[in-house]
Design a protein around this motif. Structure first.
Motif, PDB file in Angstrom:
ATOM      1  N   SER A   1       0.822  -1.212   0.000  1.00 41.17           N
ATOM      2  CA  SER A   1       0.000   0.000   0.000  1.00 41.17           C
ATOM      3  C   SER A   1       0.857   1.262   0.000  1.00 41.17           C
ATOM      4  N   ASN A   2       2.167   1.123   0.290  1.00 43.02           N
ATOM      5  CA  ASN A   2       3.067   2.282   0.272  1.00 43.02           C
ATOM      6  C   ASN A   2       3.873   2.394  -1.018  1.00 43.02           C
ATOM      7  N   VAL A   3       3.840   1.368  -1.862  1.00 42.71           N
ATOM      8  CA  VAL A   3       4.683   1.341  -3.059  1.00 42.71           C
ATOM      9  C   VAL A   3       3.997   2.064  -4.219  1.00 42.71           C
ATOM     10  N   ALA A   4       4.721   2.993  -4.824  1.00 44.68           N
ATOM     11  CA  ALA A   4       4.176   3.709  -5.981  1.00 44.68           C
ATOM     12  C   ALA A   4       5.194   3.803  -7.115  1.00 44.68           C
ATOM     13  N   ASN A   5       6.305   3.052  -7.017  1.00 44.75           N
ATOM     14  CA  ASN A   5       7.367   3.119  -8.026  1.00 44.75           C
ATOM     15  C   ASN A   5       6.925   2.383  -9.288  1.00 44.75           C
TER      16      ASN A   5
ATOM     17  N   LEU B   1       8.486  -1.097 -10.476  1.00 44.45           N
ATOM     18  CA  LEU B   1       8.323  -2.312  -9.679  1.00 44.45           C
ATOM     19  C   LEU B   1       6.963  -2.935  -9.944  1.00 44.45           C
ATOM     20  N   ASP B   2       6.931  -4.268  -9.912  1.00 45.81           N
ATOM     21  CA  ASP B   2       5.676  -5.016  -9.936  1.00 45.81           C
ATOM     22  C   ASP B   2       5.376  -5.480  -8.512  1.00 45.81           C
ATOM     23  N   CYS B   3       4.101  -5.502  -8.158  1.00 39.23           N
ATOM     24  CA  CYS B   3       3.693  -5.903  -6.815  1.00 39.23           C
ATOM     25  C   CYS B   3       2.536  -6.885  -6.864  1.00 39.23           C
ATOM     26  N   THR B   4       2.480  -7.742  -5.896  1.00 38.47           N
ATOM     27  CA  THR B   4       1.319  -8.599  -5.654  1.00 38.47           C
ATOM     28  C   THR B   4       0.912  -8.428  -4.200  1.00 38.47           C
ATOM     29  N   THR B   5      -0.308  -7.985  -3.959  1.00 38.27           N
ATOM     30  CA  THR B   5      -0.814  -7.864  -2.599  1.00 38.27           C
ATOM     31  C   THR B   5      -1.349  -9.216  -2.151  1.00 38.27           C
ATOM     32  N   LEU B   6      -0.879  -9.677  -0.993  1.00 36.02           N
ATOM     33  CA  LEU B   6      -1.264 -10.986  -0.478  1.00 36.02           C
ATOM     34  C   LEU B   6      -2.489 -10.895   0.432  1.00 36.02           C
ATOM     35  N   PHE B   7      -2.511  -9.903   1.297  1.00 37.44           N
ATOM     36  CA  PHE B   7      -3.701  -9.725   2.137  1.00 37.44           C
ATOM     37  C   PHE B   7      -3.789  -8.279   2.618  1.00 37.44           C
TER      38      PHE B   7
ATOM     39  N   THR C   1      -6.978   0.099   4.223  1.00 38.00           N
ATOM     40  CA  THR C   1      -6.328  -1.067   4.812  1.00 38.00           C
ATOM     41  C   THR C   1      -4.813  -0.969   4.665  1.00 38.00           C
ATOM     42  N   MET C   2      -4.096  -1.722   5.491  1.00 38.69           N
ATOM     43  CA  MET C   2      -2.649  -1.873   5.341  1.00 38.69           C
ATOM     44  C   MET C   2      -2.421  -3.152   4.537  1.00 38.69           C
ATOM     45  N   ASN C   3      -1.852  -3.014   3.351  1.00 33.95           N
ATOM     46  CA  ASN C   3      -1.705  -4.141   2.437  1.00 33.95           C
ATOM     47  C   ASN C   3      -0.283  -4.690   2.474  1.00 33.95           C
TER      48      ASN C   3
END
Length: 302
Positions: A148-152, A155-161, A265-267
């Motif tokens: 939830s803090n990443v905006a670069n 980068l690729d991201c996958t949120t798990l919960f 939420t905190m992701n």
């Protein structure tokens, strides 16, 4: 008495609320309530003191909690998966932020070590900016962090919960007895601001949408300091369920309260260099988390 009853009891004891235990276990509140009543009948003792603010362990409940945990721990050890025959071997470099390292990773590191004894994970704890730099410079293969803090964009991201944020108050606070508070009311209280992992920045972002400001009494990077200050009635705070514990280090109770406005939420999830396809040991690490959190079964297949 059965193992489900023990599991429901421990979840309620640790969360302090039937509703929170039911949510964590993905079952109905009535199932949790029935299990606890069944245990109390079986043992011939009251395990909880029930109130509008939650469930507090009795002396008998605290004694039984130790036994219940021992039983569940022994069961977990007995059920531990044996290493895969096609043993994965290799070294990967993983970075994680403070909150993830403290409240999320240890369980999974132990499980990965049991499943893949040949997989060596080199860990580094850093802030988000240093992790992003390390991913882009190939210093780290992958990161576990607050997505939830990443905006670069690189980068690729996958949120798990996603972990819900709630208001934390002392057990005897009027908000706790009422079970709800408005942001207008919260703004009148002393506020204990956690700063680690950009928590303060995130808090001010959603506070700004209310047109109000928290009355900050203390800024600290210590989650335990926040927990103690809140439990002692020195202020309130808003933090995620992932870092919530119902007791301070001094043994004082902490309650959680719903708010009148939705809080982001905190992701938690994974991040890696854009376009990078995980292979070998890194693919094993990546797939473990995806299967544990995102597969329909919610667990790594045997």
């Amino acid at each position: 008495m059965n193992l489900k009853h023990l599991k429901y009891f421990v979840a309620t004891a640790e969360s302090g609320q039937v509703s929170r235990a039911a949510t964590a276990l993905s079952i109905s509140q009535s199932s949790v309530t029935s299990a606890i009543r069944g245990l109390e009948e079986d043992l011939g003792a009251e395990l909880f003191l029930r109130s509008t603010s939650g469930m507090e362990l009795t002396d008998a409940g605290r004694e039984f909690l130790n036994s219940a945990r021992d039983i569940l721990d022994k069961l977990a050890q007995a059920r531990r998966l044996t290493p895969r025959p096609e043993s994965v071997a290799g070294t990967i470099s993983i970075a994680a932020t403070y909150t993830v390292m403290g409240y999320f990773l240890p369980f999974h590191l132990d499980r990965l070590a049991q499943l893949y004894p040949g997989l060596e994970i080199r860990l580094s704890e850093l802030n988000r900016e240093s992790i992003e730099e390390g991913l882009l410079s190939n210093r780290f293969d992958m990161a576990v962090l607050l997505t939830s803090n990443v905006a670069n964009p690189d980068l690729d991201c996958t949120t798990l919960f996603r972990s819900t944020r709630r208001l934390w108050v002392a057990n005897d606070h009027p908000f706790n007895r009422r079970g709800k508070a408005t942001f207008e009311e919260i703004a009148q209280e002393n506020y204990i601001m956690l700063t680690v992992d950009e928590a303060a920045h995130t808090a001010m972002r959603y506070w700004s949408l209310t047109g109000l400001s928290p009355k900050v009494r203390l800024r600290t990077s210590s989650t335990e300091a926040v927990r103690s200050m809140v439990a002692n009635g020195e202020g309130v705070t808003i933090l995620s369920d992932m870092v919530y514990r119902p007791w301070s280090l001094e043994g004082k109770r902490i309650g959680t309260v719903a708010t009148d406005r939705e809080i982001p939420t905190m992701n938690v999830g994974l991040a890696w260099r854009k376009g990078m396809v995980p292979t070998g040991p890194l693919a094993t690490f990546h797939d473990y988390f995806r299967q544990y959190y995102l597969s329909p079964q919610g667990a790594v297949p045997a």
